[in-house]
Motif scaffolding. Structure first.
Motif, PDB file in Angstrom:
ATOM      1  N   ILE A 130      -5.878  -2.029  -4.532  1.00 13.61           N
ATOM      2  CA  ILE A 130      -4.615  -1.544  -3.984  1.00 13.61           C
ATOM      3  C   ILE A 130      -3.741  -0.925  -5.068  1.00 13.61           C
ATOM      4  O   ILE A 130      -3.136   0.111  -4.872  1.00 13.61           O
ATOM      5  CB  ILE A 130      -3.837  -2.688  -3.303  1.00 13.61           C
ATOM      6  N   GLN A 137      -4.470 -10.312  -3.694  1.00 15.96           N
ATOM      7  CA  GLN A 137      -4.411  -9.731  -2.356  1.00 15.96           C
ATOM      8  C   GLN A 137      -5.706  -8.997  -1.992  1.00 15.96           C
ATOM      9  O   GLN A 137      -6.227  -9.162  -0.903  1.00 15.96           O
ATOM     10  CB  GLN A 137      -3.227  -8.770  -2.332  1.00 15.96           C
ATOM     11  N   CYS A 138      -6.206  -8.152  -2.885  1.00 13.48           N
ATOM     12  CA  CYS A 138      -7.371  -7.356  -2.489  1.00 13.48           C
ATOM     13  C   CYS A 138      -8.654  -7.815  -3.187  1.00 13.48           C
ATOM     14  O   CYS A 138      -8.641  -8.277  -4.320  1.00 13.48           O
ATOM     15  CB  CYS A 138      -7.114  -5.863  -2.665  1.00 13.48           C
ATOM     16  N   VAL A 139      -9.750  -7.683  -2.493  1.00 20.44           N
ATOM     17  CA  VAL A 139     -11.025  -8.229  -2.952  1.00 20.44           C
ATOM     18  C   VAL A 139     -11.501  -7.616  -4.275  1.00 20.44           C
ATOM     19  O   VAL A 139     -11.944  -8.343  -5.164  1.00 20.44           O
ATOM     20  CB  VAL A 139     -12.107  -8.087  -1.850  1.00 20.44           C
ATOM     21  N   PRO A 140     -11.439  -6.277  -4.444  1.00 19.57           N
ATOM     22  CA  PRO A 140     -12.000  -5.712  -5.682  1.00 19.57           C
ATOM     23  C   PRO A 140     -11.375  -6.321  -6.935  1.00 19.57           C
ATOM     24  O   PRO A 140     -12.078  -6.613  -7.905  1.00 19.57           O
ATOM     25  CB  PRO A 140     -11.654  -4.224  -5.588  1.00 19.57           C
ATOM     26  N   VAL A 183      -2.803  -5.343   6.780  1.00 13.86           N
ATOM     27  CA  VAL A 183      -2.452  -5.791   5.437  1.00 13.86           C
ATOM     28  C   VAL A 183      -3.292  -5.038   4.409  1.00 13.86           C
ATOM     29  O   VAL A 183      -3.052  -5.139   3.217  1.00 13.86           O
ATOM     30  CB  VAL A 183      -2.653  -7.309   5.242  1.00 13.86           C
ATOM     31  N   ASN A 184      -4.268  -4.331   4.888  1.00 14.69           N
ATOM     32  CA  ASN A 184      -5.222  -3.579   4.057  1.00 14.69           C
ATOM     33  C   ASN A 184      -5.588  -4.292   2.774  1.00 14.69           C
ATOM     34  O   ASN A 184      -5.472  -3.734   1.694  1.00 14.69           O
ATOM     35  CB  ASN A 184      -4.754  -2.142   3.796  1.00 14.69           C
ATOM     36  N   ALA A 185      -6.049  -5.507   2.884  1.00 21.06           N
ATOM     37  CA  ALA A 185      -6.348  -6.317   1.710  1.00 21.06           C
ATOM     38  C   ALA A 185      -7.827  -6.367   1.370  1.00 21.06           C
ATOM     39  O   ALA A 185      -8.183  -6.464   0.208  1.00 21.06           O
ATOM     40  CB  ALA A 185      -5.834  -7.733   1.923  1.00 21.06           C
ATOM     41  N   CYS A 186      -8.714  -6.303   2.370  1.00 22.15           N
ATOM     42  CA  CYS A 186     -10.129  -6.548   2.046  1.00 22.15           C
ATOM     43  C   CYS A 186     -10.787  -5.332   1.401  1.00 22.15           C
ATOM     44  O   CYS A 186     -11.656  -5.455   0.583  1.00 22.15           O
ATOM     45  CB  CYS A 186     -10.890  -6.986   3.287  1.00 22.15           C
ATOM     46  N   ARG A 187     -10.383  -4.163   1.787  1.00 23.12           N
ATOM     47  CA  ARG A 187     -10.836  -2.880   1.226  1.00 23.12           C
ATOM     48  C   ARG A 187     -12.276  -2.521   1.602  1.00 23.12           C
ATOM     49  O   ARG A 187     -12.879  -1.672   0.959  1.00 23.12           O
ATOM     50  CB  ARG A 187     -10.680  -2.836  -0.305  1.00 23.12           C
ATOM     51  N   ASN A 191       0.852  -1.182   0.000  1.00 27.28           N
ATOM     52  CA  ASN A 191       0.000   0.000   0.000  1.00 27.28           C
ATOM     53  C   ASN A 191       0.895   1.242   0.000  1.00 27.28           C
ATOM     54  O   ASN A 191       1.934   1.271   0.635  1.00 27.28           O
ATOM     55  CB  ASN A 191      -0.863  -0.027   1.259  1.00 27.28           C
ATOM     56  N   ARG A 212      -9.207  -9.274  -6.988  1.00 25.55           N
ATOM     57  CA  ARG A 212      -9.204 -10.737  -6.981  1.00 25.55           C
ATOM     58  C   ARG A 212     -10.540 -11.293  -7.460  1.00 25.55           C
ATOM     59  O   ARG A 212     -10.597 -12.189  -8.292  1.00 25.55           O
ATOM     60  CB  ARG A 212      -8.897 -11.270  -5.576  1.00 25.55           C
ATOM     61  N   ALA A 252     -11.148   1.177  -5.300  1.00 25.61           N
ATOM     62  CA  ALA A 252     -10.798   0.539  -4.033  1.00 25.61           C
ATOM     63  C   ALA A 252      -9.701  -0.525  -4.128  1.00 25.61           C
ATOM     64  O   ALA A 252      -9.290  -1.074  -3.118  1.00 25.61           O
ATOM     65  CB  ALA A 252     -12.043  -0.086  -3.401  1.00 25.61           C
TER      66      ALA A 252
END
Ligand SMILES: Cc1cc2nc3c(=O)[nH]c(=O)nc-3n(C[C@H](O)[C@H](O)[C@H](O)COP(=O)(O)O)c2cc1C
Ligand code: SF4
Ligand code: SF4
Ligand code: SF4
Ligand code: FES
Ligand code: FES
Lengths: 580, 283
Positions: A556, A513-516, B49-53, A362, A518, A554
């Motif tokens: 990363i 790593q991030c939901v939006p 880890v700021n992964a879920c957002r 980030n 992935r 949203a």
């Protein structure tokens, strides 16, 4: 605190030898005896950054990442085996499965757009009929010569068969060339030849000018990054020069994996000393003493030529403890990636080089203060770095005589697809899309669409031939130059298929790593496949728009931000999903 | 709570000024301002880890939304948490998760899904996690069909608590999974059964075998459970234990996140040693 725990799997003798050889003198465990794993940042300073080189050696020896080999690598480098596995399983070039034939040579065949419209499927079918182990690969950075092939050898060197063909620069002899003028002219394996063609004059000049004057020239020249984000280079270098910290780094981002992009490969293969010289200028200007070339694993020829260039420069005193008599030290090392588009994102690249999963960090903090090993870092694209040479030699004003006010200088264009002469071209910013295509011999057939800027860019149609290719004009038109990709499709090309592949590319390349990103990349792919060549109903258009928004807002990193943009443009232009 | 010390930083949240300590995050400021924020991958004892957002907010001057859980406050920041953009991203993150993961035992998350109007059913034949439950011992089970890849268990097992590093994220993209090396079973891995991963999991993907078995028998009744706080007697460290009992049997053991000895973490004895209390440790 606990000592590392290992399963019973043991490395073969061959694996040990191969891994030891790759690590050279860097094995420290015997001397350290009973070592415990330390947590957090301290582990980053250890041997972990050798994980990728060790895994490459293991993969080459055994044709896969065997459990015994992984245990040995983990023990030597003191990395927990679960984490080594997490890293190995992140990359395309490392195999962790046991499918039949998994440990053969692997023939990577590109299935991205320029190759899929030009014979990729047929080639794969024939290779598979011969019993070859084929891996369907994302863009291999050889889009000018489709269908692209890269052979990952088992106990044998990696090769790109097409490298055997003679190199042709379409614009050879053009007196206007700035960045490409030595390509095909200089002997890329010889420092002497490089010196004969004006090599290292810029470093000499930079040392005479001093760092402040060099930074001023770069800032006045208005140089911006060519890796995709167009960030002003002068600001970046100045920030690193001013950053606190004894250890600073220069990183050349040679991961080049944006579909449609092959410019960096050609420069590295045919003018490797220029990249080494430009990085050295960056080092003496910012006060960095560590240099790293992170190059994608599928570029064996460029890797070899860079390693050779570094060795020759070091022998000549142009690298090392006392660079060209300046009293400054600069060491340069080449590190190979292992097949992951995301590792071109700068912070993912740092993690990958440090031996962690190639997951972006980030931001803030930014690389200029917290980059590689959490230290101040300049990271640039090779093309950006090449521009330093003319800026230092001729000054900002002369540099600005090419290009436009807001996009000074020249730009490399990777022209592929349906043109008469695909290849690498250099044009002053401001040349129109039509000019660039014309310089490549013109389009073959009627242009249906052009993919600008790569898979992370967007489509335009034949209506955009007058679009000036500058940062400002493309931005205003809602598109991008990205990494300089101009991929041309004619009326016979199946854009539904091309768009499905672009959606699949992002689904495969998301780090996860991030939901939006992935999940969004998967849902987008499912949606585009389900629509096929049918019209896209309004509720699905709205849903896609909802996905575009969350991914852009949203996610990363830039992968998620742009993963829907090409599809969005194709829908808006009616290239896919249109009412019949 | 609003702290006004010398190093206090003042930012605006939804139009009101709020002061927090330097080094605090936007999330801390939102909490201080009385603004509720959904979080999944954030844990008070874990490195963000700021992964879920799901915690994103709008920050003036930023092109994209920013994760409130990890972004440190800077003097004069202007933050909005209730704009259409923020609500949209939160809704979509929850909707994306709901479309691929079994959230049936993640009550907090399903609550937010309702609040933000997530509609996971909008997707046709969505690819899902599709994982079988891993039952490899009598202590806890791993049901990765319920995993949202929040990285919390990895952090708890690694740098943030246990320093055992038995598990990591493996693979890439939608294929990423929490795994041991080559997915070997937990008893063959470095796992020491501290259960700290179980304690931080937000979706019940990791759960005590007792809970799993009771749920299977449709006899898991949180409303009938009571919690007794005690100090673990196995050694002299003095860990606080919260014994959750149902029908006079201990069904799981936790430790408070804010306890200065444990920060929510325990070892195998405190976490699972109670099985001996019932004399049924062998099954
Ligand atoms: C998914 C992704 C892939 C990227 N790949 C590359 C790459 O292969 N080469 C590159 O120079 N920059 C790449 N970038 C951009 C880098 O993050 C970074 O901006 C760039 O290396 C900075 O150098 P520049 O300022 O000279 O352009 C990528 C970015 C993203 C988000
Ligand atoms: S946007 Fe995609 S690639 Fe970037 S961090 Fe998130 S999941 Fe990874
Ligand atoms: S029980 Fe403890 S050691 Fe085992 S995986 Fe979970 S956190 Fe790691
Ligand atoms: S198992 Fe639980 S804690 Fe671990 S990543 Fe999945 S949801 Fe998060
Ligand atoms: S090599 Fe095939 S598209 Fe680039
Ligand atoms: S809670 Fe902030 S990103 Fe997950």
């Amino acid at each position: 605190m606990a000592d590392l725990h290992f399963t019973d799997a043991v490395a073969t003798d061959g694996e040990r030898v191969a891994i030891d050889l790759a690590l050279g003198d860097n094995r420290a465990t015997e001397a350290e005896g009973e070592r415990v794993v330390r947590g957090g940042a301290s582990r980053r300073r250890g041997l972990r950054h050798l994980l990728l080189p060790a895994l490459h050696a293991l993969q080459k020896e055994s044709g896969w990442i065997s459990p015994g080999g992984l245990n040995y690598v983990s023990e030597v480098l003191q990395v927990p085996p679960a984490e080594s596995y997490g890293v190995a399983s992140f990359y395309e070039m490392f195999r962790v499965d046991t499918e039949p034939g998994h440990d053969d040579d692997v023939v990577h065949v590109c299935i991205d757009p320029a190759c899929r419209i030009d014979g990729a499927d047929e080639l794969i079918a024939s290779l598979e009929a011969e019993g070859k182990h084929v891996h369907r690969s994302p863009c291999l950075g050889q889009c000018e010569r489709p269908p692209a092939v890269f052979i990952q050898g088992r106990k044998a060197p990696d090769v790109v068969p097409a490298d055997a063909e003679p190199f042709v620069l379409p614009q050879a002899g053009d007196g206007n060339l700035q960045l490409l003028k030595r390509l095909g002219v200089v002997d890329p394996t010889s420092l002497e030849s490089y010196l004969e063609h004006g090599g290292y004059q810029a470093l000499t000049r930079a040392l005479e000018m001093g760092p402040e004057a060099v930074l001023e020239a770069i800032t006045d020249a208005g140089l911006s990054g060519r890796g995709g984000a167009a960030f002003p280079t002068g600001i970046k270098w100045t920030a690193v020069r001013e950053a606190e910290g004894a250890d600073k780094h220069i990183v050349a981002n040679c991961d080049e994996s944006e579909p449609g992009t092959f410019k960096d490969r050609m420069v590295m293969e045919h003018d490797p000393f220029a990249l080494v010289e430009a990085m050295t200028i960056a080092a003496v200007t910012t006060g960095a003493s560590n240099g790293w070339i992170y190059i994608r694993g599928e570029y064996p020829q460029a890797t070899g030529r860079l390693e050779n260039a570094i060795a020759q420069a070091r022998d000549a005193g142009l690298l090392g403890d006392d660079v060209a008599g300046s009293g400054q030290s600069f060491e340069l090392e080449v590190r190979r990636g292992a097949g992951a588009y995301i590792c071109g994102e700068e912070t993912a690249l740092f993690n990958s080089l440090e031996g962690f999963r190639g997951e972006p960090r980030n931001k803030p903090p930014f690389p200029t203060t917290n980059g590689l090993f959490d230290q101040p870092t300049v990271i640039n694209n090779p093309e950006t770095l090449l521009n330093i040479v003319p800026i230092v030699l001729e000054g900002a004003e002369a540099y600005r005589s090419r290009g436009t006010e807001r996009s000074p200088g020249t730009r490399l264009f990777c022209v592929s697809g349906r043109v008469v002469t695909p290849g690498l071209y250099e044009h002053a910013f401001g040349a129109t899309l039509g000019d660039v295509i014309a310089a490549a011999g013109g389009a073959e057939g009627d242009v249906q669409a052009v993919l600008l800027g790569g898979a992370a860019g967007s489509f335009v149609t034949a209506d955009s031939m007058d679009l000036p290719l500058t940062l400002e004009a493309t931005r205003e038109a809602g598109t991008t130059l990205g990494s300089g990709v101009v991929m041309v499709f004619n009326a016979s090309d199946d854009l539904v298929d091309v768009c499905q592949r672009i959606a699949e590319f992002f689904k495969n390349e998301s780090c996860g790593q991030c939901v939006p990103c992935r999940v969004g990349a998967v849902r987008q792919h499912e949606m585009i496949v389900a629509i096929g060549s049918k019209p896209m109903p309004q509720d699905k258009r709205d849903l896609h728009e909802d996905m575009v928004k969350v991914m852009a807002d949203a996610s990363i990193c830039g992968l998620g931000h742009t993963a829907a943009s090409a599809i969005k443009s194709a829908l808006a232009l009616g290239l896919i999903g249109a009412d019949q | 709570m609003t702290t006004t010390t010398e190093t206090a930083v003042t930012i605006s949240v939804n139009g009101s000024d709020v002061s927090v300590a330097a080094g605090d995050t936007i999330l801390d400021a939102c909490t201080a301002a009385g603004v509720d924020t959904p979080t999944i991958c954030y844990g008070p004892t874990l490195t963000p880890v700021n992964a879920c957002r799901v915690c994103v907010v709008e920050l003036e001057g930023s092109r994209t939304l920013v994760p409130s859980c990890s972004r440190p406050v800077e003097e004069g920041m202007v933050v909005q948490t209730e704009t259409e953009r923020v609500n949209h991203s939160r809704k979509m993150v929850l909707e994306f998760l709901g479309s691929g993961v079994d959230l049936s035992q993640a009550e907090e998350i399903t609550g937010w899904m309702q609040q933000y109007g997530a509609q996971p059913e909008r997707y046709d034949n969505p690819e899902r996690m599709n994982e079988e439950v891993k039952i490899q011992d009598d202590l806890y089970v791993r049901d990765y069909d319920k995993c949202v890849l929040c990285y919390k268990c990895v952090e708890a097992c690694g740098d943030d608590a246990q320093h055992t590093y038995a598990i990591s994220v493996s693979g890439r993209g939608f294929g990423a999974r929490i795994a041991t090396e080559f997915d070997v079973s937990l008893p063959d891995s470095a796992c020491v059964y501290c259960g700290n991963c179980v304690a931080v999991c937000p979706t019940n993907a990791l759960q005590f075998k007792t809970e799993f078995d009771l749920r299977k028998m449709e006899n898991w009744r949180p409303e009938d459970q009571s919690v007794t706080t005690t100090v673990c007697s196995y050694c002299g460290v003095g860990c606080n234990l919260e014994l959750h009992t149902q029908d006079e049997r201990i069904v799981k053991v936790t430790s408070p996140d804010d306890h200065s000895v444990t920060w929510g973490n325990l070892c195998i004895k405190g976490r699972f040693g109670w099985q001996y209390v019932h004399g049924d440790s062998d099954g």
